[in-house]
Design an enzyme around this catalytic site. Sequence first.
Site, mmCIF file in Angstrom:
data_model
loop_
_atom_site.group_PDB
_atom_site.id
_atom_site.type_symbol
_atom_site.label_atom_id
_atom_site.label_comp_id
_atom_site.label_asym_id
_atom_site.label_seq_id
_atom_site.Cartn_x
_atom_site.Cartn_y
_atom_site.Cartn_z
ATOM 1 N N TYR A 37 0.842 -1.210 0.000
ATOM 2 C CA TYR A 37 0.000 0.000 0.000
ATOM 3 C C TYR A 37 0.877 1.261 0.000
ATOM 4 O O TYR A 37 0.668 2.181 -0.800
ATOM 5 C CB TYR A 37 -0.926 -0.029 1.226
ATOM 6 C CG TYR A 37 -1.697 1.250 1.460
ATOM 7 C CD1 TYR A 37 -2.833 1.553 0.712
ATOM 8 C CD2 TYR A 37 -1.290 2.166 2.437
ATOM 9 C CE1 TYR A 37 -3.539 2.728 0.923
ATOM 10 C CE2 TYR A 37 -1.995 3.335 2.666
ATOM 11 C CZ TYR A 37 -3.116 3.623 1.903
ATOM 12 O OH TYR A 37 -3.807 4.795 2.120
ATOM 13 N N LYS A 47 1.367 4.130 -2.941
ATOM 14 C CA LYS A 47 1.136 5.577 -2.757
ATOM 15 C C LYS A 47 2.381 6.365 -3.162
ATOM 16 O O LYS A 47 2.282 7.436 -3.778
ATOM 17 C CB LYS A 47 0.765 5.867 -1.300
ATOM 18 C CG LYS A 47 -0.625 5.374 -0.901
ATOM 19 C CD LYS A 47 -1.717 6.168 -1.617
ATOM 20 C CE LYS A 47 -3.116 5.748 -1.201
ATOM 21 N NZ LYS A 47 -4.173 6.411 -1.956
#
Length: 309
Positions: A140, A144
């Site tokens: 994750y 990002k």
Amino acid sequence: MRILVTGGAGFIGSHLVDALVGAGHEVAVLDDLSTGRRENLPAAARLHVASVATAAAEAVVLAERPEAIFHLAAQVDATRSLAEPLLDTEVNVLGTVRLLAAAATAGVPRFVIASSAAVYGDPTVFPTVEAEPHRPLSPYGIAKSAAERYLESFARDRGLTGVALRFANVYGPRQTALGEAGVVAVFCRRLLAGAPLTIHGDGRQTRDFVHVADVVAACLAALGAPSGAWHVATGVESDILTVAAELRRHLAPEARIVHAAPRPADPRRSVLSPDLAAGQLGFRARIPLAAGLERTAGWFRSHPEGNVR
Ligand SMILES: NC(=O)c1ccc[n+]([C@@H]2O[C@H](COP(=O)([O-])OP(=O)(O)OC[C@H]3O[C@@H](n4cnc5c(N)ncnc54)[C@H](O)[C@@H]3O)[C@@H](O)[C@H]2O)c1
């Protein structure tokens, strides 16, 4: 302005849509309703149900030709990203690149992405400043970080203004109690269900909790910002035990606290400096944690199902 909000039916996105509609903007939403809810949206917002990971997302950008895109749609669960890295990459990396490419083709002048404190992993400087290197601990966080790099690339080469907002831990009404992002929502639901609170690890791990109304204010400020990356944070470091104690006081003083194993990819400390955003974006968070938790507890009392269908 004509504005497209991806993930607009979700927790943060729906508050942003409310504010944009309230300010007189023409708002369209692109959301696959995987965690978001149609009922979160005001009637004035046009909803396109599609995944950012499919060609249908590009068609929406080309049809809407917005003057700004807020890209909030994401696979938001860091633990799930460890278990399902391919899915996380498809939505959070490829979905972002797909939208950026469509935005460049459609001549969209401004693109704002929801980034995260997760890009830093376990940082070494507290409060962490924007110049701290990215050392993400999960797919994750990697996604990002990559999304920010793609945004910079498109801003440089395709002439759009690219703003990355690195959100700290956001909390407030409508937050989903699923997954790990929303410890406040999870605690509120458990307290209202008469269940004990489960704290992973000793509870002394810290986070920077920012109320969703402050996050919306930062997003609105991003409509006038130059390209760059800024924190959306309070700069105040609070531990999980403190949050648990406050919410227990408001909702169920008798509730028990039980401790479970620490989560993988969970940083020990997280607090972001708000100073660069204050100077350059003109944004400072205004809602203190105690007041924000009291308001949020009150909302969950009248919506005990949270954002769960
Ligand atoms: N909540 C936080 O503390 C926090 C912190 C840092 C960053 N963020 C970022 O803020 C953004 C919004 O998060 P949130 O907390 O509101 O979560 P949320 O789950 O409530 O919102 C995400 C929205 O995106 C939609 N979505 C998911 N996958 C999609 C796909 N493939 N195509 C189209 N729509 C899709 C969901 O249906 C939902 O409406 C995310 O990008 C998240 O990574 C959130």
